[in-house]
Design an enzyme around this catalytic site. Sequence first.
Site, PDB file in Angstrom:
ATOM      1  N   VAL A  40      46.893  13.918  34.097  1.00 32.55           N
ATOM      2  CA  VAL A  40      45.376  14.947  34.956  1.00 32.55           C
ATOM      3  C   VAL A  40      46.441  15.570  35.708  1.00 32.55           C
ATOM      4  O   VAL A  40      46.050  16.679  35.372  1.00 32.55           O
ATOM      5  CB  VAL A  40      44.877  13.930  35.591  1.00 32.55           C
ATOM      6  CG1 VAL A  40      43.730  14.299  36.362  1.00 32.55           C
ATOM      7  CG2 VAL A  40      44.152  12.929  35.005  1.00 32.55           C
ATOM      8  N   PHE A  43      52.374  14.262  37.396  1.00 39.52           N
ATOM      9  CA  PHE A  43      52.529  15.738  36.944  1.00 39.52           C
ATOM     10  C   PHE A  43      52.612  14.632  35.078  1.00 39.52           C
ATOM     11  O   PHE A  43      52.883  15.084  34.370  1.00 39.52           O
ATOM     12  CB  PHE A  43      53.387  16.102  36.901  1.00 39.52           C
ATOM     13  CG  PHE A  43      53.230  17.677  36.988  1.00 39.52           C
ATOM     14  CD1 PHE A  43      52.039  18.274  36.900  1.00 39.52           C
ATOM     15  CD2 PHE A  43      53.777  18.049  35.093  1.00 39.52           C
ATOM     16  CE1 PHE A  43      52.388  19.740  36.632  1.00 39.52           C
ATOM     17  CE2 PHE A  43      53.625  19.002  34.404  1.00 39.52           C
ATOM     18  CZ  PHE A  43      52.749  19.904  35.526  1.00 39.52           C
ATOM     19  N   ILE A  83      31.779  14.436  34.233  1.00 42.45           N
ATOM     20  CA  ILE A  83      30.369  14.637  34.654  1.00 42.45           C
ATOM     21  C   ILE A  83      30.693  14.248  36.261  1.00 42.45           C
ATOM     22  O   ILE A  83      31.110  13.080  36.532  1.00 42.45           O
ATOM     23  CB  ILE A  83      29.399  13.245  33.627  1.00 42.45           C
ATOM     24  CG1 ILE A  83      29.974  13.369  32.373  1.00 42.45           C
ATOM     25  CG2 ILE A  83      28.647  13.323  34.437  1.00 42.45           C
ATOM     26  CD1 ILE A  83      29.252  12.134  31.457  1.00 42.45           C
ATOM     27  N   LYS A  94      34.756   1.709  38.236  1.00 43.92           N
ATOM     28  CA  LYS A  94      33.571   3.512  38.107  1.00 43.92           C
ATOM     29  C   LYS A  94      32.503   2.416  38.428  1.00 43.92           C
ATOM     30  O   LYS A  94      31.570   3.450  39.936  1.00 43.92           O
ATOM     31  CB  LYS A  94      33.958   3.622  36.982  1.00 43.92           C
ATOM     32  CG  LYS A  94      34.826   4.627  36.313  1.00 43.92           C
ATOM     33  CD  LYS A  94      34.820   5.078  34.589  1.00 43.92           C
ATOM     34  CE  LYS A  94      36.304   5.654  33.728  1.00 43.92           C
ATOM     35  NZ  LYS A  94      36.105   5.827  33.071  1.00 43.92           N
TER      36      LYS A  94
HETATM   37  N1  LIG Z   1      43.959  10.212  31.750  1.00 45.25           N
HETATM   38  C1  LIG Z   1      43.125  10.451  32.099  1.00 45.25           C
HETATM   39  O1  LIG Z   1      42.214  11.249  31.217  1.00 45.25           O
HETATM   40  C2  LIG Z   1      42.000  10.000  33.429  1.00 45.25           C
HETATM   41  C3  LIG Z   1      40.303  10.405  33.416  1.00 45.25           C
HETATM   42  C4  LIG Z   1      39.945   9.761  34.855  1.00 45.25           C
HETATM   43  C5  LIG Z   1      41.086   9.210  36.293  1.00 45.25           C
HETATM   44  N2  LIG Z   1      42.446   9.028  35.334  1.00 45.25           N
HETATM   45  C6  LIG Z   1      43.277   8.624  36.607  1.00 45.25           C
HETATM   46  O2  LIG Z   1      43.975   9.892  37.216  1.00 45.25           O
HETATM   47  C7  LIG Z   1      45.257   9.336  37.241  1.00 45.25           C
HETATM   48  C8  LIG Z   1      45.839   9.339  36.523  1.00 45.25           C
HETATM   49  O3  LIG Z   1      46.583   9.542  35.441  1.00 45.25           O
HETATM   50  P1  LIG Z   1      47.092   9.983  33.708  1.00 45.25           P
HETATM   51  O4  LIG Z   1      46.708   9.609  32.923  1.00 45.25           O
HETATM   52  O5  LIG Z   1      47.208  11.220  34.594  1.00 45.25           O
HETATM   53  O6  LIG Z   1      47.860   9.177  33.915  1.00 45.25           O
HETATM   54  P2  LIG Z   1      49.556   9.639  34.015  1.00 45.25           P
HETATM   55  O7  LIG Z   1      49.527  10.367  32.656  1.00 45.25           O
HETATM   56  O8  LIG Z   1      50.349   7.949  33.486  1.00 45.25           O
HETATM   57  O9  LIG Z   1      51.357  10.344  34.655  1.00 45.25           O
HETATM   58  C9  LIG Z   1      51.233   9.211  35.832  1.00 45.25           C
HETATM   59  C10 LIG Z   1      52.079  10.058  36.718  1.00 45.25           C
HETATM   60  O10 LIG Z   1      52.193   9.169  37.952  1.00 45.25           O
HETATM   61  C11 LIG Z   1      53.931   9.742  38.806  1.00 45.25           C
HETATM   62  N3  LIG Z   1      53.614   8.512  39.418  1.00 45.25           N
HETATM   63  C12 LIG Z   1      53.035   6.987  39.286  1.00 45.25           C
HETATM   64  N4  LIG Z   1      54.163   6.364  40.063  1.00 45.25           N
HETATM   65  C13 LIG Z   1      54.274   7.526  41.071  1.00 45.25           C
HETATM   66  C14 LIG Z   1      54.749   7.613  42.520  1.00 45.25           C
HETATM   67  N5  LIG Z   1      54.855   6.305  42.733  1.00 45.25           N
HETATM   68  N6  LIG Z   1      54.915   8.349  42.913  1.00 45.25           N
HETATM   69  C15 LIG Z   1      54.886  10.115  42.526  1.00 45.25           C
HETATM   70  N7  LIG Z   1      54.258  10.255  41.296  1.00 45.25           N
HETATM   71  C16 LIG Z   1      54.098   8.733  40.340  1.00 45.25           C
HETATM   72  C17 LIG Z   1      54.936   9.892  37.427  1.00 45.25           C
HETATM   73  O11 LIG Z   1      55.697  10.630  37.371  1.00 45.25           O
HETATM   74  P3  LIG Z   1      56.233  10.642  36.035  1.00 45.25           P
HETATM   75  O12 LIG Z   1      56.230  12.041  35.722  1.00 45.25           O
HETATM   76  O13 LIG Z   1      58.048  11.081  36.817  1.00 45.25           O
HETATM   77  O14 LIG Z   1      56.534   9.779  34.594  1.00 45.25           O
HETATM   78  C18 LIG Z   1      53.711  10.613  36.084  1.00 45.25           C
HETATM   79  O15 LIG Z   1      53.575  11.867  36.408  1.00 45.25           O
HETATM   80  C19 LIG Z   1      45.216   7.354  37.230  1.00 45.25           C
HETATM   81  O16 LIG Z   1      45.170   6.833  38.389  1.00 45.25           O
HETATM   82  C20 LIG Z   1      43.824   7.951  36.491  1.00 45.25           C
HETATM   83  O17 LIG Z   1      42.996   5.985  36.088  1.00 45.25           O
HETATM   84  C21 LIG Z   1      42.970   9.496  34.262  1.00 45.25           C
END
Ligand SMILES: NC(=O)c1ccc[n+]([C@@H]2O[C@H](COP(=O)([O-])OP(=O)(O)OC[C@H]3O[C@@H](n4cnc5c(N)ncnc54)[C@H](OP(=O)(O)O)[C@@H]3O)[C@@H](O)[C@H]2O)c1
Length: 406
Positions: free
Chosen positions: A16, A13, A129, A197
């Site tokens: 994304v 959470f 995209i 990617k």
């Molecule tokens: N950010 C972007 O714009 C974007 C775009 C495309 C793809 N992505 C991909 O989407 C994914 C998420 O990215 P994000 O930017 O949303 O990351 P983020 O903001 O760092 O959030 C990561 C979330 O994962 C949770 N988490 C980490 N380890 C976990 C586990 N073992 N079990 C359960 N929850 C866990 C964290 O929990 P806590 O909240 O408790 O810390 C946090 O809620 C990644 O793979 C990233 O490469 C991101």
Amino acid sequence: MVVSNLKIGLFGFGCVGRGLYHVLNNNTGFKASIESIVVKDPSKSRNLAQELISYDRRNILDRDDITVVVELIDDADEAFEIVSEAMRKGKHVVTANKKMLAEHLSELIELQQSYNVSLLYEAAACGSIPIIRTLEEYFDNEDLKRVSGIFNGTTNYVLSRVNGNYSYSNALQQAQELGFAESDPTNDVEGFDPKFKAVILTLHAFGKIVRPEDILNLGITTLQEEDSRYAAEKGYKIKLMPVIERVGHNRFTVFIAPRFVDTGNQLYNVDHEYNGVIVEGLFSGEQFLQGRGAGSLPTGSAVLSDISALSCGYRYVFKKYLQCKDLEYTDDVLVEIYLRYNIDTDISHFQWNKVEEKYQSSRYGYTIGSINLSQLIHHRQYILEHKIFVCMISDNLSQNTNQINI
Ligand SMILES: NC(=O)c1ccc[n+]([C@@H]2O[C@H](COP(=O)([O-])OP(=O)(O)OC[C@H]3O[C@@H](n4cnc5c(N)ncnc54)[C@H](OP(=O)(O)O)[C@@H]3O)[C@@H](O)[C@H]2O)c1
């Protein structure tokens, strides 16, 4: 296979996950219910009903009524454990984790076939995209010549600033202050993120899986003022451009490197956090897609699109991959580059096929010419350590012939 009564278990959470939650709750069309959200850190306060949150993955994976797992965590190894177990348990999966996907594509395709479930991941490449579905559905029969573009919003934001006369370090600092770059930006600025990617898009564009470690990724960390000045004088912008390209009849190559682009290039005006993808079909010619490559809501909307597709029974069929075409990955190709160095002995490390231009001053020098891609792979560490900047100057790729030392 229509998936009715869609009950979602959400992992993560963060940026994304919150975006998806917002998009799902504010969308007037497609609806689905999030039954449980598993996160990591119990000390974080969250604006969510307490009964929805949990810290134990079993609360999703062991629930039979949850038919769809949406995996949005930031740890690729744990993500693979979660995704593969969910698929083995007959759950459909949507993920945005490009690193996890790039490292495990063949196992995941096998799991999808063996357990008759669907794995979708549009958000993993270029955010909002719809490039994966475009390649998978629209270009599933046509042989492609090339897929290239801007796949990383962070570096594009930094480079947009550099092209506007900021130094690399000032531009990066500003990107971090505005939340466009992480405090440890290595994955983005060294080109690993666009490489993951590119691995995913290679599967859908050419039907082949290439190991990330076999692909050159040169980022923008060695960019100096001399390089941006050179680009400005010639009317170029510098972009970090992944290239996936057919070479001759039955080979293809993939690399991630900076590229000088001129005003005639579609990518010239793709600035800031935007991404752009150019798909060139052998018969259809060039198509260009542009949109937001990252961010909470654009990425959340791509995840929603996958969940909605799932509800209609959609899955990738990997047509080109299953056709097992006689196509081989190669790094034995000539690329045309600008190579700037600070110490003149550095240049003797490289063997050139052809030299077009040389410049040398007391502070730095550059050479423009063609060189074998495998040499850049071999010297990648040297390039980084010696702050050498390598930038592609054209789309021309050719097969190798003789090399010369200079
Ligand atoms: N950010 C972007 O714009 C974007 C775009 C495309 C793809 N992505 C991909 O989407 C994914 C998420 O990215 P994000 O930017 O949303 O990351 P983020 O903001 O760092 O959030 C990561 C979330 O994962 C949770 N988490 C980490 N380890 C976990 C586990 N073992 N079990 C359960 N929850 C866990 C964290 O929990 P806590 O909240 O408790 O810390 C946090 O809620 C990644 O793979 C990233 O490469 C991101």
